[in-house]
Design an enzyme around this catalytic site. Structure first.
Site, PDB file in Angstrom:
ATOM      1  N   HIS A  88       0.798  -1.227   0.000  1.00  0.00           N
ATOM      2  CA  HIS A  88       0.000   0.000   0.000  1.00  0.00           C
ATOM      3  C   HIS A  88       0.841   1.293   0.000  1.00  0.00           C
ATOM      4  CE1 HIS A  88      -3.497  -2.508   0.991  1.00  0.00           C
ATOM      5  NE2 HIS A  88      -2.863  -2.984   2.048  1.00  0.00           N
TER       6      HIS A  88
HETATM    7  O1  RIB Z   1      -5.263   0.044   4.596  1.00  0.00           O
HETATM    8  C1  RIB Z   1      -3.869   0.033   4.408  1.00  0.00           C
HETATM    9  C2  RIB Z   1      -3.216   1.067   5.248  1.00  0.00           C
HETATM   10  O2  RIB Z   1      -3.443   0.778   6.628  1.00  0.00           O
HETATM   11  C3  RIB Z   1      -1.675   1.090   5.090  1.00  0.00           C
HETATM   12  O3  RIB Z   1      -1.204   2.393   5.310  1.00  0.00           O
HETATM   13  C4  RIB Z   1      -1.207   0.195   6.193  1.00  0.00           C
HETATM   14  O4  RIB Z   1       0.113   0.524   6.647  1.00  0.00           O
HETATM   15  C5  RIB Z   1      -2.210   0.520   7.270  1.00  0.00           C
HETATM   16  O5  RIB Z   1      -1.773   1.709   7.924  1.00  0.00           O
END
Ligand code: RIB
Ligand code: CA
Length: 307
Positions: free
Chosen positions: A236
């Site tokens: 992500h």
């Molecule tokens: O949904 C994904 C996000 O939530 C990313 O930033 C992961 O590190 C968590 O913080």
């Protein structure tokens, strides 16, 4: 021009990789931490682990230990109890530069032109900075977030963790009127997945950063596959870095995006208006596609640049 960034994060495996990439692809003016994947003390410790491991001359400033209004929530099922489970936990000698992330963000943006804010955790620190210093809206080069989704959520059918954890902060940020607000939502980050081949490529770099990243991904991929049986696990947070350093890898669409703060079933949902004739301002550049293979090449090259 190498972009100047402040990374606001909740390490977290993917936050750690985002720091690793930013350490070579950007000029990191500072790292601020927030409660999210793990409690603030651990996300802060994890940020210090990364700056020490990578030998980054970058200060870490601790920020909010809870959302604006809601109770803190964490993601141990994805990141483990420490927020960075998997690798042998390195000893750290570094300490936080301050416990006032918000003051650091405000001062740095006021004293430097063209700073990008790259929030990749809950948006609590950014919202607090906006409340104290609305002038930063027009001073920053832009804001590149990992959060939300132009599709399904992950914590709930509609809520992505970062915005679900603190929807009130997210609503403040999306409504602030930034001239450039880039959104790497789950619809995008699920196109940027890691797999066993990438882990092997990282180990083949035969440097400390590559081995640490591979150890992080061994845990992260296994933990993801336990819950979803997917071949790849979405990486992500690095998408928010690449959207600033390599925008050509993405397809962006200008959209009106609002954050739901009251919904029983839609807490933290990014309501992305795709009608094309809606009345709201086009306040957000929503990312819809990424060139995964090229992005992974950029990632591997950045990691290989560490000694
Ligand atoms: O949904 C994904 C996000 O939530 C990313 O930033 C992961 O590190 C968590 O913080
Ligand atoms: Ca994160």
């Amino acid at each position: 021009m190498t972009p100047k960034v402040i990374i606001d994060c909740d390490p977290g495996h993917d936050d750690a990789i985002a720091i690793m990439m930013a350490g070579r692809l950007t000029e990191v003016l500072g790292i601020t931490t927030v409660s999210g994947n793990a409690p603030l003390n651990l996300t802060t410790e994890n940020a210090l682990i990364m700056t020490e491991l990578l030998d980054l001359d970058v200060d870490v400033h601790a920020g909010a230990d809870r959302p604006l209004l809601l109770a803190p929530r964490h993601a141990a099922e994805a990141h483990g109890r420490t927020g960075l489970d998997g690798p042998v936990r390195p000893e750290i000698t570094l300490e936080v530069a301050s416990n006032d992330a918000v003051a650091f963000i405000i001062e740095t943006v006021r004293n430097n032109d063209d700073v990008w804010l790259v929030p990749i955790g809950p948006l609590t620190n950014i919202a607090l900075a906006l409340r104290q210093a609305p002038d930063i809206v027009d001073r920053v080069a832009g804001v590149s977030i990992m959060g939300g989704s132009a599709g399904a959520g992950n914590v709930t059918a509609t809520g992505e963790f970062n915005l679900w954890a603190d929807p009130h902060a997210a609503s403040i940020v999306f409504d602030a009127g930034f001239k450039k607000l880039l959104m790497a939502g789950l619809n995008l980050t699920h196109q940027f997945g890691i797999d066993k081949q990438l882990i092997s490529d990282l180990r083949d770099l035969r440097n400390r950063a590559g081995i640490f990243a591979a150890d992080l991904f061994d845990f992260y991929l296994a933990s993801y596959q336990k819950r979803t049986h997917g071949e790849r696990a979405p990486l992500h947070d690095p998408c928010a870095i690449l959207a600033v350093t390599h925008p050509g890898l993405f397809r962006f669409e200008s959209r009106n995006v609002r954050v739901e703060t009251e919904g029983t079933h839609t807490r933290g949902m990014t309501v992305v208006d795709e009608r094309g004739w809606g009345e709201g301002p086009l306040n957000c550049e929503v990312e819809y596609s990424i060139d995964r293979d090229q992005g992974m090449r950029v990632f591997l090259e950045a990691v290989s640049a560490y000694t």
